[in-house]
Design a protein around this motif. Structure first.
Motif, PDB file in Angstrom:
ATOM      1  N   ALA A   1     -10.125 100.166  60.568  1.00 24.61           N
ATOM      2  CA  ALA A   1     -11.558 100.258  60.309  1.00 24.61           C
ATOM      3  C   ALA A   1     -11.842 100.732  58.891  1.00 24.61           C
ATOM      4  N   SER A   2     -10.922 101.487  58.306  1.00 20.41           N
ATOM      5  CA  SER A   2     -11.181 102.023  56.977  1.00 20.41           C
ATOM      6  C   SER A   2     -10.840 101.037  55.861  1.00 20.41           C
ATOM      7  N   THR A   3     -10.256  99.894  56.195  1.00 20.32           N
ATOM      8  CA  THR A   3      -9.949  98.886  55.188  1.00 20.32           C
ATOM      9  C   THR A   3     -11.244  98.240  54.707  1.00 20.32           C
ATOM     10  N   ILE A   4     -11.383  98.148  53.392  1.00 19.39           N
ATOM     11  CA  ILE A   4     -12.584  97.550  52.803  1.00 19.39           C
ATOM     12  C   ILE A   4     -12.195  96.183  52.260  1.00 19.39           C
ATOM     13  N   LYS A   5     -12.859  95.154  52.744  1.00 19.77           N
ATOM     14  CA  LYS A   5     -12.515  93.784  52.362  1.00 19.77           C
ATOM     15  C   LYS A   5     -13.390  93.283  51.223  1.00 19.77           C
ATOM     16  N   GLY A   6     -12.828  92.354  50.456  1.00 13.85           N
ATOM     17  CA  GLY A   6     -13.567  91.746  49.367  1.00 13.85           C
ATOM     18  C   GLY A   6     -12.786  90.599  48.766  1.00 13.85           C
ATOM     19  N   THR A   7     -13.301  90.061  47.669  1.00 11.95           N
ATOM     20  CA  THR A   7     -12.669  88.944  46.959  1.00 11.95           C
ATOM     21  C   THR A   7     -12.582  89.287  45.489  1.00 11.95           C
ATOM     22  N   ASN A   8     -11.432  89.013  44.888  1.00 12.98           N
ATOM     23  CA  ASN A   8     -11.257  89.226  43.453  1.00 12.98           C
ATOM     24  C   ASN A   8     -11.005  87.876  42.785  1.00 12.98           C
ATOM     25  N   TYR A   9     -11.811  87.564  41.778  1.00 17.24           N
ATOM     26  CA  TYR A   9     -11.664  86.338  40.994  1.00 17.24           C
ATOM     27  C   TYR A   9     -10.936  86.690  39.705  1.00 17.24           C
ATOM     28  N   GLN A  10      -9.884  85.942  39.388  1.00 15.65           N
ATOM     29  CA  GLN A  10      -9.099  86.250  38.203  1.00 15.65           C
ATOM     30  C   GLN A  10      -8.401  85.012  37.670  1.00 15.65           C
ATOM     31  N   SER A  11      -8.012  85.095  36.410  1.00 14.17           N
ATOM     32  CA  SER A  11      -7.233  84.039  35.779  1.00 14.17           C
ATOM     33  C   SER A  11      -5.851  83.985  36.429  1.00 14.17           C
TER      34      SER A  11
ATOM     35  N   HIS B   1     -11.409  90.413  35.202  1.00 19.61           N
ATOM     36  CA  HIS B   1     -11.528  89.959  36.585  1.00 19.61           C
ATOM     37  C   HIS B   1     -12.821  90.488  37.194  1.00 19.61           C
ATOM     38  N   THR B   2     -13.248  89.818  38.264  1.00 18.04           N
ATOM     39  CA  THR B   2     -14.525  90.113  38.897  1.00 18.04           C
ATOM     40  C   THR B   2     -14.338  90.152  40.401  1.00 18.04           C
ATOM     41  N   ALA B   3     -14.725  91.256  41.024  1.00 17.33           N
ATOM     42  CA  ALA B   3     -14.592  91.382  42.477  1.00 17.33           C
ATOM     43  C   ALA B   3     -15.957  91.436  43.136  1.00 17.33           C
ATOM     44  N   GLN B   4     -16.019  90.888  44.327  1.00 18.05           N
ATOM     45  CA  GLN B   4     -17.198  90.988  45.182  1.00 18.05           C
ATOM     46  C   GLN B   4     -16.771  91.749  46.417  1.00 18.05           C
ATOM     47  N   ILE B   5     -17.428  92.880  46.661  1.00 18.04           N
ATOM     48  CA  ILE B   5     -17.114  93.723  47.807  1.00 18.04           C
ATOM     49  C   ILE B   5     -18.420  94.188  48.418  1.00 18.04           C
ATOM     50  N   ASP B   6     -18.608  93.884  49.682  1.00 25.02           N
ATOM     51  CA  ASP B   6     -19.789  94.339  50.423  1.00 25.02           C
ATOM     52  C   ASP B   6     -21.098  93.945  49.727  1.00 25.02           C
ATOM     53  N   GLY B   7     -21.112  92.766  49.103  1.00 21.14           N
ATOM     54  CA  GLY B   7     -22.322  92.272  48.453  1.00 21.14           C
ATOM     55  C   GLY B   7     -22.549  92.790  47.049  1.00 21.14           C
TER      56      GLY B   7
END
Length: 147
Positions: free
Chosen positions: A20-30, A75-81
């Motif tokens: 439950a404590s894991t925080i999910k997201g997406t990282n955009y990178q070269s 790099h650019t990450a999207q996490i929880d909006g």
């Protein structure tokens, strides 16, 4: 029998808490950037689970997410909006996500300062600021590091 049942339930509870404590997201990178991978490792060591999208088209992603050139890094990450640009420490992202500031759409560490997560190099540390930014590109200092 009761003891083993209690142990099993306890282990299941601890396992559920960890998940439950894991925080999910997406990282955009070269696909060619090593420091981006080092930052993702830092994030994973601190309870994040990031999907990594490797692309040569970073500029359109940054523009879509409200990043101006002055706020940009590698790099650019999207996490929880929210958007997290560059080598933002995991602890600052957790603090931001806990507070959920109303006007801010994310945090950034412009450039690539030595000593920030993913940019460690033989103990060299440059002072840097983590900036909160809004949809108009206005910033405020969120925190200071290596001062």
């Amino acid at each position: 029998m009761k003891f083993s049942h209690l142990v099993a339930v306890s282990l299941l509870s601890v396992s559920s808490l960890s998940m439950a404590s894991t925080i999910k997201g997406t990282n955009y990178q070269s696909p060619y950037c090593g420091c981006c991978g080092a930052w993702v490792e830092h994030m994973e060591e601190n309870g994040f689970d990031l999907d990594v999208v490797k692309t040569n088209e970073m500029a359109p992603i940054k523009i879509k997410l409200g990043l101006t050139p002055e706020l940009a890094s590698c790099h650019t990450a999207q996490i929880d909006g929210y958007t997290f640009e560059g080598h933002v420490p995991a602890a600052e992202i957790k603090k931001f996500l806990a507070k959920k500031p109303k006007r801010a759409i994310g945090l950034t560490v412009p450039g690539m300062p030595m000593g920030s997560p993913g940019m460690e190099q033989n103990g060299v540390e440059q002072p840097y600021e983590v900036l909160a930014f809004d949809k108009n590109g206005k910033t405020m200092v969120w925190s200071r590091h290596n001062q």
